[in-house]
Structure formats: structure tokens, C-alpha cells
Design an enzyme around this catalytic site. Structure first.
Site, mmCIF file in Angstrom:
data_model
loop_
_atom_site.group_PDB
_atom_site.id
_atom_site.type_symbol
_atom_site.label_atom_id
_atom_site.label_comp_id
_atom_site.label_asym_id
_atom_site.label_seq_id
_atom_site.Cartn_x
_atom_site.Cartn_y
_atom_site.Cartn_z
ATOM 1 N N GLU A 1 0.818 -1.216 0.000
ATOM 2 C CA GLU A 1 0.000 0.000 0.000
ATOM 3 C C GLU A 1 0.851 1.264 0.000
ATOM 4 O O GLU A 1 0.333 2.372 0.050
ATOM 5 C CB GLU A 1 -1.035 0.004 1.124
ATOM 6 C CG GLU A 1 -0.562 -0.471 2.466
ATOM 7 C CD GLU A 1 -1.697 -0.615 3.485
ATOM 8 O OE1 GLU A 1 -2.852 -0.323 3.165
ATOM 9 O OE2 GLU A 1 -1.397 -1.016 4.613
ATOM 10 N N CYS B 1 -7.354 -5.970 -1.662
ATOM 11 C CA CYS B 1 -8.346 -5.842 -0.593
ATOM 12 C C CYS B 1 -8.783 -4.400 -0.371
ATOM 13 O O CYS B 1 -9.542 -4.109 0.536
ATOM 14 C CB CYS B 1 -7.833 -6.450 0.712
ATOM 15 S SG CYS B 1 -6.411 -5.592 1.382
HETATM 16 C C1 PEP Z 1 -6.147 -0.164 1.803
HETATM 17 O O1 PEP Z 1 -5.373 0.729 2.142
HETATM 18 O O2 PEP Z 1 -6.516 -0.328 0.619
HETATM 19 C C2 PEP Z 1 -6.670 -1.107 2.801
HETATM 20 C C3 PEP Z 1 -7.350 -2.171 2.447
HETATM 21 O O3 PEP Z 1 -6.468 -0.811 4.106
HETATM 22 P P1 PEP Z 1 -7.297 0.335 4.873
HETATM 23 O O4 PEP Z 1 -8.413 0.794 3.959
HETATM 24 O O5 PEP Z 1 -7.813 -0.243 6.131
HETATM 25 O O6 PEP Z 1 -6.262 1.395 5.078
HETATM 26 MG MG MG Z 2 -4.549 0.679 4.109
#
Ligand code: PEP
Ligand code: MG
Length: 575
Positions: free
Chosen positions: A436, A507
């Protein structure tokens, strides 16, 4: 008066209901002089507001949800004590008289004095009580402004309430999850902020970034929330209302049809099986994941177990929460992500000590490595839950090889301590890293050498690639999943992992967005993890997709020089 506002759509669907204003009241306090003859009435108004809040807190004590964190009761008691302390209940009365000012102003002045004193306290526990004083004052201000507190007024079944707020923190949303609301609209926020993600997980229509909604809407106004288009219609006329009621029933019909796909395997037209996993925030969300026919949990955002409470959940409490999810999934994979706090996910909903730039600060794995005791406690709880099914451990926001080394060392330590205490865990537990941060996507071998699987968090990957705060509606128009740089990083990660035979999922919110299903399939993605509410619609799209056609089209998209052209190509891909 009838008017329309436009914002960013958060979750599919249309809802029609009555506005329930939830105020960030502190922002709205004005100062005005009270004529001498009205001072007693102003003090009475202040007393009445205190009494109303006393009643609200009493009621809250009687309605604490069974699954609320153990600390919740203590926290309500503390608020009752603060409310009754003379510094809040008596001093503002004296100020109203002495300064001939309105009650709101007197209360906020007194609060600011108190908060200043808290800042000077050395003991961190006592210093943090500042937030409690602020929250109690907020409640009284809301009562003074004639706005009910967060406890929703009673409504009949067919009369839905729509929360209208200037802004909501993810911690607020977790509390709202306990109530049945028809929808959410906020002035601030981006579509992938955690507040928006939680609204999506509730499966109810929501719109963020409406700018002035909170000021323009009055309590009980009739609202139409079109969460598909990001359109909010206030006090609609009967013809518009009828049209939306029609569309609403059409959408409900579509949803019912989709339910028939629950047990259908997600296979493309050319016979390739695709794995569809669910994202969850709280253990009870696992129900929705199972109802949607998810083949696993691809992301359990554990930080939500840590919110709205004074002390961190103990190892045993965490273990029970993880075990409940693992048991409910009956042997299907459960990907538990370690604590991702920081940025917009402050634990108490306040952004107090978040540092100068929270999204770039001590967030996620950085926080966990700085607080090894908290991290080891969580690792032990996850490891202990791993003996009840198939647990996978997922680490957020990795960027450096030494972070992976450190976390693996702490994991070894957690395992050794369990072995010493003869506590069983799955010795083959897989460890995955979230991609990420662009640095991770560009240095994949560093991750693949040390980890067992990858999961692309597109929400943060987009935020960090484009330098756009995902919660800031002022730059929301620049948050673009189709930016060529973003698409390159996503495709490169999927293809590099596929070539190496390493499992890779997406995700982030892109995985649950129908606009991107075929593009991601074309990039080679075979594992999608998303909110349960989206899962069957994505499955239906997969059932009607042919990989043979998609791969060359996706390769062409990657060669596209800008997102405007890409948008046209994607429209064709989806036609
Ligand atoms: C994302 O960053 O895409 C992720 C799935 O984590 P979060 O949305 O919880 O930061
Ligand atoms: Mg994230």
C-alpha cells in the site's frame, strides 16, 4: 424548501428518510449578549440542557450493547461524573450572569480554561481525560442548540433516520453501527476514508463531501440519499419522491436476484475460478460475509476492536474475538491484519496527538514496532486463534526490509513464549504483507523473499502514490484509481506475484468496485477481497467475463497515456 446537493457517492443504493443532525457543535458556537432581563431564562436554558444530557447518559447506561467493549460502561459513568462536577455545572452559570453572555459561549469558555489545565498535567492518563471533558461539553452544546445527541430518537419501522454530520470519525461510525440508520451524509470526507468504508460495510447508502449539508438541512427534513450518484435531495416534491421510490424497489429486486448466486462458484466464462473473500471490521460482520457466500476473510481490520475505549483489549479478549471469526468461517481462510491505527483511525476518535502529518506518521506497522508490547500481545492472540482454523497474518503499510525483519523477530518471540507456556498455535501460519506504499510495489522482491503472500491495499496505494489525503474532500477530485501510475503499480504487483507463484489479492475498495472488476481480472488478479455487500454483484460480473478477451484489453489500458482515455477504454471493457 426543496434543493439538491452533490457529493461523492459512498455506497450503492437509495434511501429515503428523515434527517437526524449530528453536530460537531463546538464549531458552531457564537457569542452574543443577553439582556439583563433574560439572564435567568438563559441560566434555566443551560440547566435544562444539563438535565437533558443527564437523561441521555442515564439511558445510554441502560442500553449498553452486550458486545460493547467492557470499558464502555466505565466511560459513560465517567462522563456522568464530569457533567455533574461544579466546574462544568456551576461555573458557566456564574459566567452567564457576570458576562451577560449566552450559555454556549459561557460553557465553551469554561471548557477551554479546563482543557488548558489538562495540557499542563504530566500524567498521560490524566492528560487524556481532556477528550472526555470535550465530549461531555459537546453533548451539552448539542442539547443547547436543540439538536439531539447521538442516541437516535425513536422512530417507527418504516420511518428511517438519516445521519447528517459535518464529519464523522471511524470511532463514531463504530458506535453508529449499533443503531439502525437508513443512511449517512457528511460535509467532509473522501470515498475511501475509513468512515466511508464503515458506512459501506453497513450496506446502507451514504454520501460524503457534501460541503454545506450540515448547515442547510434541518432536523426531520425529508431526504433522498442516492448513494450511487452522490445526490442528496432535500424536501423532494411528490413526483421526484415517487420516481426514487420506484428506483429503490428496482434496486431491492436486483439485490434479491443476486442472492441466488450465493453458492454459485465464481468462475469466468472460460472456466477460471476466482476467489472472492470478504473484508470485515468487527467479529459480528462475519455473519454478512457468510451470507454473501465469501470463500474466506481477506481482511479483518482489527483496529476497530481497539476503538472507543480507555485501555487496549487484553490478549484474552482479542483471542476470543479472533477465535469467534475463525470458528464461524469453519476452516475457510481468515486473514487477520495487525493493528493499523494512526492517520484517520485515531483510537478515541480524536486526532489529538497524531503528529504533524498523521498519514505519513507513526501509523500501522510503524506504530506496532514502536510499541512492541502491544504488538506482541496481538500476535500472541492471533497465533492462539490460529489453531481453530486457517489463519493468515497480514501486516499493513510495510515499506522497508528491516521492518519485515523486525516483525518476524517479534513473531518468533511471540511463538516462543506460547511454546514455553504450552499454548498451541498453527506452526504453518502464513505471513503476508500489504502493498500500500509505492515503495513496496516498486521493491517487491524485498517482500516476496521474506513473506508468504501479498495483498494490495489500493486505498492507501492511491493515497500515497498521488499524495492525496484520502479523507480530504478538498482534494477528493484528484483521488484517481485510473491514474496511469496507480494502474502500473497495481498491475506490476499482480503480475510479479503471479510469475513467482505467490498468492496476491486486492483488498482495497477497488476490489469491490464493479467498474474495475474486469480490469483487475485482465491484469491477472484471481483473488478479490471486499465488503460483503458488494460480493455478489462482483461475482455476477465475473460470471459474465471472459479472461481471453480481457487480458489484451487490460494490456492496452496500461499503455494508455492518461486517465481520461483510460476511462473510455474501461467503459468499453465493461460494456
Ligand atoms: C487499503 O489501504 O486499501 C486497505 C485495504 O487498508 P485500509 O483501507 O484499512 O487502510
Ligand atoms: Mg490501508
Amino acid at each position: 424548501m426543496n434543493f439538491v446537493l452533490h457529493g461523492s457517492p459512498v455506497s450503492a443504493g437509495i434511501t429515503i428518510g428523515y434527517a437526524h443532525l449530528v453536530s460537531s457543535a463546538r464549531l458552531e458556537v457564537a457569542h452574543f449578549e443577553i439582556p439583563a432581563a433574560s439572564i435567568d431564562a438563559e441560566i434555566e436554558r443551560f440547566d435544562a440542557a444539563l438535565e437533558l444530557v443527564r437523561g441521555e447518559l442515564r439511558e445510554l447506561t441502560g442500553h449498553i450493547p452486550v458486545d460493547a467493549p467492557a470499558e464502555f460502561g466505565a466511560f459513560v459513568d465517567m462522563h456522568r461524573m464530569i457533567l455533574d462536577d461544579s466546574t462544568l455545572s456551576e461555573v458557566p452559570r456564574a459566567l452567564i450572569r457576570a458576562e451577560q453572555c449566552n450559555a454556549e459561549w459561557a460553557l465553551v469558555r469554561q471548557m477551554e480554561g479546563l482543557v488548558g489545565q489538562f495540557d499542563a498535567i504530566e500524567d498521560p492518563y490524566l492528560r487524556e481525560r481532556k477528550a472526555d471533558v470535550q465530549q461531555v461539553v459537546e453533548r451539552v452544546l448539542k442539547a443547547l442548540l436543540g439538536h439531539p445527541g447521538p442516541t437516535p430518537p425513536q422512530t417507527s419501522d418504516e420511518q428511517k433516520l438519516i445521519v447528517v454530520a459535518h464529519d464523522l470519525s471511524p470511532a463514531d461510525m463504530i458506535l453508529f453501527k449499533q443503531h439502525e440508520f437508513g443512511g449517512f451524509v457528511t460535509d467532509l470526507g473522501g470515498v475511501t476514508s475509513h468512515t466511508a468504508i464503515l458506512a459501506r460495510s453497513l450496506g446502507i447508502p451514504a454520501i460524503v463531501g457534501l460541503h454545506l449539508a450540515r448547515h442547510m438541512i434541518r432536523e426531520n427534513d425529508l431526504l433522498i440519499v442516492d448513494g450511487l450518484q452522490g445526490v442528496l435531495i432535500v424536501a423532494p416534491d411528490p413526483a421526484v419522491l415517487g420516481e426514487y421510490q420506484l428506483r429503490q424497489s428496482q434496486l431491492e429486486l436486483d439485490r434479491q436476484k443476486l442472492r441466488r448466486l450465493r453458492t454459485t462458484p465464481a468462475t469466468t466464462l472460460d472456466g477460471t475460478p476466482i476467489e472472492l473473500y470478504a473484508n470485515i471490521e468487527l467479529p459480528q460482520d462475519v455473519e454478512a460475509a457468510r451470507e454473501a457466500g465469501a470463500q474466506g476473510i481477506g481482511l479483518f481490520r482489527t483496529e476497530f476492536l481497539f476503538m472507543n475505549r480507555r485501555v487496549m483489549p487484553s490478549e484474552d479478549e482479542q483471542f476470543e474475538a479472533y477465535r469467534a471469526v475463525v470458528a464461524a468461517m469453519r476452516g475457510l481462510p481468515v486473514t487477520i491484519r495487525t493493528l493499523d491505527i494512526g492517520a484517520d483511525k485515531a483510537l478515541d476518535g480524536a486526532s489529538g496527538d497524531a503528529g504533524p502529518n498523521p498519514a505519513l506518521g507513526l501509523r500501522a506497522i510503524r506504530y506496532c514496532l514502536a510499541e512492541p508490547q502491544i504488538f506482541i500481545t496481538q500476535l500472541r492472540a492471533i497465533l492462539r486463534a490460529s489453531q481453530f482454523g486457517r489463519v493468515r497474518l497480514l501486516i499493513p503499510m510495510l515499506a522497508h526490509a528491516h521492518e519485515i525483519e523486525q516483525l518476524l523477530a517479534l513473531l518468533r518471540q511471540a511463538k516462543a513464549s506460547l511454546a514455553e507456556a504450552h499454548l498451541p498455535y498453527d506452526r504453518g501460519i502464513e505471513i503476508g504483507g500489504m502493498v500500500e506504499v509505492p515503495a513496496a510495489a516498486l521493491a517487491l522482491p524485498m517482500f516476496m523473499r521474506r513473506l508468504n503472500f501479498l495483498s494490495i491495499g489500493t486505498n492507501d496505494l492511491i493515497q500515497y502514490t498521488l499524495a492525496i489525503d484520502r479523507t480530504d474532500d478538498a482534494v477528493a477530485h484528484l483521488y484517481d484509481p485510473l491514474h496511469p501510475a496507480v494502474l502500473h503499480l497495481v498491475a506490476h504487483t499482480i503480475q510479479t506475484a503471479n510469475r513467482a507463484g505467490m498468492s496476491v489479492a486486492v483488498c482495497g475498495e477497488m476490489a469491490g468496485d464493479l467498474a474495475f472488476t474486469r480490469l483487475l481480472l485482465g491484469f491477472g488478479l484471481r483473488n478479490f477481497s471486499m465488503h460483503p455487500a458488494q460480493l455478489l454483484a462482483v461475482k455476477e460480473r465475473i460470471l459474465r467475463s471472459s479472461l481471453g478477451e480481457l487480458a489484451p484489453l487490460a494490456a492496452r489500458v496500461l499503455r494508455s497515456p492518461d486517465s481520461a482515455k483510460t476511462r473510455g477504454m474501461i467503459a468499453k471493457l465493461n460494456s
